[in-house]
Write a protein that holds these residues in place. Structure first.
Motif, PDB file in Angstrom:
ATOM      1  N   GLN B 359      38.849  20.999  24.241  1.00 52.28           N
ATOM      2  CA  GLN B 359      39.543  19.756  23.918  1.00 52.28           C
ATOM      3  C   GLN B 359      39.952  19.718  22.444  1.00 52.28           C
ATOM      4  O   GLN B 359      41.081  19.332  22.110  1.00 52.28           O
ATOM      5  CB  GLN B 359      38.613  18.567  24.250  1.00 52.28           C
ATOM      6  N   LEU B 362      42.908  21.968  21.930  1.00 52.75           N
ATOM      7  CA  LEU B 362      44.153  21.360  22.425  1.00 52.75           C
ATOM      8  C   LEU B 362      44.711  20.336  21.432  1.00 52.75           C
ATOM      9  O   LEU B 362      45.925  20.254  21.210  1.00 52.75           O
ATOM     10  CB  LEU B 362      43.904  20.660  23.767  1.00 52.75           C
ATOM     11  N   THR B 363      43.812  19.556  20.833  1.00 49.21           N
ATOM     12  CA  THR B 363      44.234  18.573  19.829  1.00 49.21           C
ATOM     13  C   THR B 363      44.864  19.275  18.622  1.00 49.21           C
ATOM     14  O   THR B 363      45.917  18.870  18.127  1.00 49.21           O
ATOM     15  CB  THR B 363      43.017  17.722  19.392  1.00 49.21           C
ATOM     16  N   GLN B 366      48.397  20.616  19.209  1.00 49.83           N
ATOM     17  CA  GLN B 366      49.459  19.607  19.100  1.00 49.83           C
ATOM     18  C   GLN B 366      49.728  19.228  17.647  1.00 49.83           C
ATOM     19  O   GLN B 366      50.864  18.962  17.259  1.00 49.83           O
ATOM     20  CB  GLN B 366      49.069  18.366  19.901  1.00 49.83           C
ATOM     21  N   SER B 381      44.402  28.108  17.786  1.00 49.67           N
ATOM     22  CA  SER B 381      44.189  26.663  17.862  1.00 49.67           C
ATOM     23  C   SER B 381      42.703  26.340  17.687  1.00 49.67           C
ATOM     24  O   SER B 381      42.349  25.267  17.206  1.00 49.67           O
ATOM     25  CB  SER B 381      44.673  26.108  19.206  1.00 49.67           C
ATOM     26  N   VAL B 415      49.502  24.668  28.658  1.00 49.08           N
ATOM     27  CA  VAL B 415      49.164  23.485  27.854  1.00 49.08           C
ATOM     28  C   VAL B 415      49.872  22.244  28.397  1.00 49.08           C
ATOM     29  O   VAL B 415      49.274  21.172  28.497  1.00 49.08           O
ATOM     30  CB  VAL B 415      49.507  23.706  26.362  1.00 49.08           C
ATOM     31  N   ALA B 416      51.128  22.400  28.793  1.00 47.14           N
ATOM     32  CA  ALA B 416      51.844  21.272  29.399  1.00 47.14           C
ATOM     33  C   ALA B 416      51.069  20.758  30.607  1.00 47.14           C
ATOM     34  O   ALA B 416      50.929  19.546  30.811  1.00 47.14           O
ATOM     35  CB  ALA B 416      53.255  21.696  29.804  1.00 47.14           C
ATOM     36  N   TYR B 418      47.734  21.025  31.124  1.00 40.96           N
ATOM     37  CA  TYR B 418      46.519  20.344  30.657  1.00 40.96           C
ATOM     38  C   TYR B 418      46.835  18.943  30.144  1.00 40.96           C
ATOM     39  O   TYR B 418      46.055  18.017  30.289  1.00 40.96           O
ATOM     40  CB  TYR B 418      45.844  21.125  29.526  1.00 40.96           C
ATOM     41  N   LEU B 419      47.995  18.807  29.480  1.00 46.77           N
ATOM     42  CA  LEU B 419      48.328  17.525  28.851  1.00 46.77           C
ATOM     43  C   LEU B 419      49.040  16.585  29.816  1.00 46.77           C
ATOM     44  O   LEU B 419      49.364  15.455  29.468  1.00 46.77           O
ATOM     45  CB  LEU B 419      49.209  17.758  27.613  1.00 46.77           C
ATOM     46  N   ILE B 421      52.029  16.899  30.959  1.00 46.89           N
ATOM     47  CA  ILE B 421      53.450  16.716  30.616  1.00 46.89           C
ATOM     48  C   ILE B 421      54.309  17.133  31.807  1.00 46.89           C
ATOM     49  O   ILE B 421      54.172  18.241  32.323  1.00 46.89           O
ATOM     50  CB  ILE B 421      53.823  17.570  29.375  1.00 46.89           C
TER      51      ILE B 421
END
Lengths: 276, 423
Positions: B359, B362-363, B366, B381, B415-416, B418-419, B421
């Motif tokens: 987590q 991921l933050t 972004q 990341s 990632v899209a 996970y988020l 999107i």
């Protein structure tokens, strides 16, 4: 060569020499497919004709093994098998058989974390005669091989087609019991070697050592065993045996009444070929 | 490349840069724990590498390739908006400060990561040794792409082993390898991740001993791989050193890099190990958290020493010594071991090894995209996740370098997802 105490392995090879035949070395993985069935297989091996028993210590990442032995290792681990279970199997076997040599075969990490010195003590007291640890080369003799020899255990090494004469000296230095010739470059259960080529290689090894030479990798059938046995002191069969365990299981991987019997009858056939 | 610098350092007593010893050990870690079939190959490789390393022609060829093909040197970039961001965070917390953040931009290399540095070195060595077939393992696919690239460049056939799970989550890299002419072999044993791919590559090597070169991508495996890969990656730290001296007139105060096997990290760290003023952080993958059993890939923070894949090092394992699969959102960090030199640097206390969760990574991913216009790979990341925690606590004159070791193109779809999107 290191001077070692006479072990069951030494006595067994002396007896085979007196009988004038090559021995059968059988490999099965401890705890495959479950502890009870594995004990029954182990107990039945001498009568079925195994002259030396190699018992695999299951490992999650058997890098030198092919799919058959990988799967057998994973079956045992899935059934919850531990290193203590392996040693208990040997201890129980010894209650009724004090003659048939047992060599534990596997990879270093489960021994390293046991930890190693305690493992060697427990293995020796359980009645283990020798060790084959695939990923501990002679360069690391100080940490496992020499402490094993001190406790009266044979440390059996592998020679391979990539072992040239110079390297062979290093391999033989602290080897005892027998020398295991890996007849192909590759993993267990893969291709088979040309028997004529194996004879040449075994003759080369025998010029360098007085130790018995066992030949393995890719030996499946009685005919292959007989051909490979020419000039060698023993033949090792492994993947074919664990494959027969796999073939006898139910769809969800449980042992059947046929599991032990199918392995042992395969051993009988191989043994008969070497005694013919 | 490294040779001149190294000679002067090796002469220094108690240098932390002198390892490994003649038998491949960094203290108790490292070594050569492989099957006998592979021992002669490993010994040959060691001899060939030692000769090549000291051959000015080899070093000159490599330098030329790194410059014109690899795109080195990579820039040292002042991340101004991130620096401002962390300073604002520090102010908000009532403790003014915030380090000056630099990115070492190895994501700008050809193929999109630091992996090309090592591949250009090893392919030259393989050619010198007369090998005609290349094999490799890959996790995120960055190493696989770099191997496929150098094999295409030098006309050698190559086969890449990649866990089936990783094939699914890093599909853009699988496509790239195919386009470069490599054969990708999905590995289904185990959990189908990097460790299983390495097992399968070793099985290939033990079978094809005469013609095949095993091009390991991380600073792990049997000696001489950990030292060789480190030497080829040390250019990251050497450039950083020179660039920072030119830019700020002094050495950096803080280094941060992510750790899977640890090749980008050891490449950045190694030239600074003897500079006591430089604080060094290696960032492991904390996955779902270190307290979640088998839920992370932090072998040095949540594992213990053992022997796997040719070396003794910290490993994720159960009490029986069976290897755990681990977990990380990042396929490149999802490995139960770590390079042996890192294990040694951990125990000696020279490097601080920390961890960052999925987590947190991921933050940070972004943050870099939105504030710096740089989409990082999920691996660095994690490094940025640690910078996010650390930078606000450091004074404003603290010069911090983070290795941006890979770009995130391969990760954008994952990632899209996970988020959440919708594309």
């Amino acid at each position: 060569m290191t001077k070692t105490i006479e072990t069951r392995i030494d006595r067994r090879f002396a007896a085979l020499k007196a009988q004038g035949r090559a021995g059968l070395v059988t490999f099965v993985t401890a705890g495959d497919p479950d502890l009870e069935t594995s004990k029954a297989i182990l107990a039945g091996l001498p009568k079925a004709g195994a002259d030396v028993i190699e018992l695999g210590m299951p490992f999650s990442d058997p890098m030198a093994d092919g799919p058959a032995i990988q799967a057998s290792s994973l079956r045992a681990l899935k059934a919850g098998h531990t290193m203590r279970d392996t040693l208990d199997m040997v201890r129980e076997f010894r209650k009724t058989d004090n003659e048939t040599p047992i060599v534990l075969m596997g990879y270093y990490n489960p021994i390293y974390v046991y930890p190693a010195e305690k493992f060697l003590d427990d293995a020796a007291s359980a009645g283990v005669d020798g060790l084959i640890v695939v990923d501990v080369p002679p360069e690391a003799d100080d940490e496992l091989c020499l402490p094993a020899v001190e406790r009266g255990l044979n440390f059996v090494r592998l020679a391979t087609p990539t072992t040239d004469d110079k390297r062979l000296k290093t391999v033989l230095k602290n080897t005892s019991g027998f020398l295991y010739y890996v007849s192909i470059t590759g993993i267990t259960g893969s291709g088979s070697a040309d028997p004529a080529d194996v004879q040449l290689q075994v003759a080369r090894l025998k010029r360098a050592t007085t130790l018995p030479v066992a030949v393995g990798f890719g030996v499946r059938t009685p005919d292959q065993a007989r051909a490979i046995a020419e000039g060698a002191d023993a033949v090792v069969v492994g993947s074919a045996l664990v494959r027969s365990i796999e073939d006898s299981l139910t769809q969800d991987g449980r042992a059947t009444g046929n599991t032990a019997a199918s392995v042992l009858s395969l051993v009988e056939g191989l043994s008969a070929a070497l005694r013919a | 490349m490294a040779s001149k610098d190294q000679k002067t350092t090796e002469a220094k007593a108690n240098s932390l840069r002198a390892g490994p010893d003649d038998t491949g050990f960094f203290g108790m870690f490292g070594g050569r724990f492989v099957a006998e079939t592979l021992m002669p190959l490993i010994l040959d490789l060691e001899t060939a590498y030692t000769t090549a390393k000291n051959d000015p022609a080899f070093q000159a060829d490599l330098k030329d390739l790194l410059l014109h093909y690899g795109g080195r040197p990579s820039p040292l970039y002042f991340a101004e908006r991130l620096t401002e961001h962390y300073r604002a965070e520090a102010k908000k917390a009532g403790k003014p400060g915030g380090a000056k953040i630099y990115f070492k931009r190895d994501e700008l290399n050809h193929t999109g990561s630091h992996k090309i540095n090592n591949c250009l070195g090893q392919i030259q060595l393989a050619r010198r040794m007369g090998k005609t077939r290349i094999i490799a393992e890959t996790g995120a696919g960055q190493h696989g792409v770099a191997v496929a690239t150098v094999c295409a460049r030098f006309g050698l056939p190559c086969e890449i082993y990649m866990g089936a799970t990783d094939v699914a989550r890093q599909s853009p890299n699988v496509a790239r390898m195919h386009m470069l002419g490599a054969k990708v072999n999905p590995v289904t044993s185990g959990a189908g991740t990097l460790k299983d791919a390495m097992n399968e590559a070793l099985r290939d090597w033990v079978t094809n001993v005469r013609d095949t070169y095993y091009l390991i991508g991380t600073a792990a495996g049997p000696h001489p791989y950990p030292a060789m890969v480190r030497d080829f990656q040390a250019i990251i730290g050497e450039e950083t050193r020179a660039q920072m001296l030119e830019r700020e007139g002094r050495l950096p105060d803080t280094l941060v890099a992510c750790i899977g096997g640890g090749s980008n990290a050891i490449g950045l760290f190694h030239p600074f190990l003897d500079d006591e003023s430089v604080k060094i952080y290696g960032v492991e993958a904390g996955g779902h958290g270190l307290d979640v059993e088998n839920g992370h890939a932090a072998s040095m923070n949540g594992g213990r020493p053992g022997v796997l894949h040719g070396n003794r090092t910290y490993l994720l394992q159960d009490k029986e010594g069976q290897i755990l699969e681990g977990h990380s959102i990042s396929a490149g960090l999802d490995y139960p071991g770590v390079g042996p030199e890192h294990s040694w640097l951990r125990d000696s206390g020279r490097v601080n090894y920390v961890s960052i969760t999925d987590q947190e990574a991921l933050t940070a991913f972004q943050l870099s995209a939105k504030l710096e216009g740089i989409i990082p790979a999920l691996e660095p990341s994690h490094a940025l996740g640690w910078v996010t925690k650390l930078a606000p606590t450091l004074p404003e004159d603290n010069l911090l370098v983070m290795n941006m070791c890979g770009r995130g193109d391969k990760d954008v779809f994952a990632v899209a997802g996970y988020l959440g999107i919708k594309l």
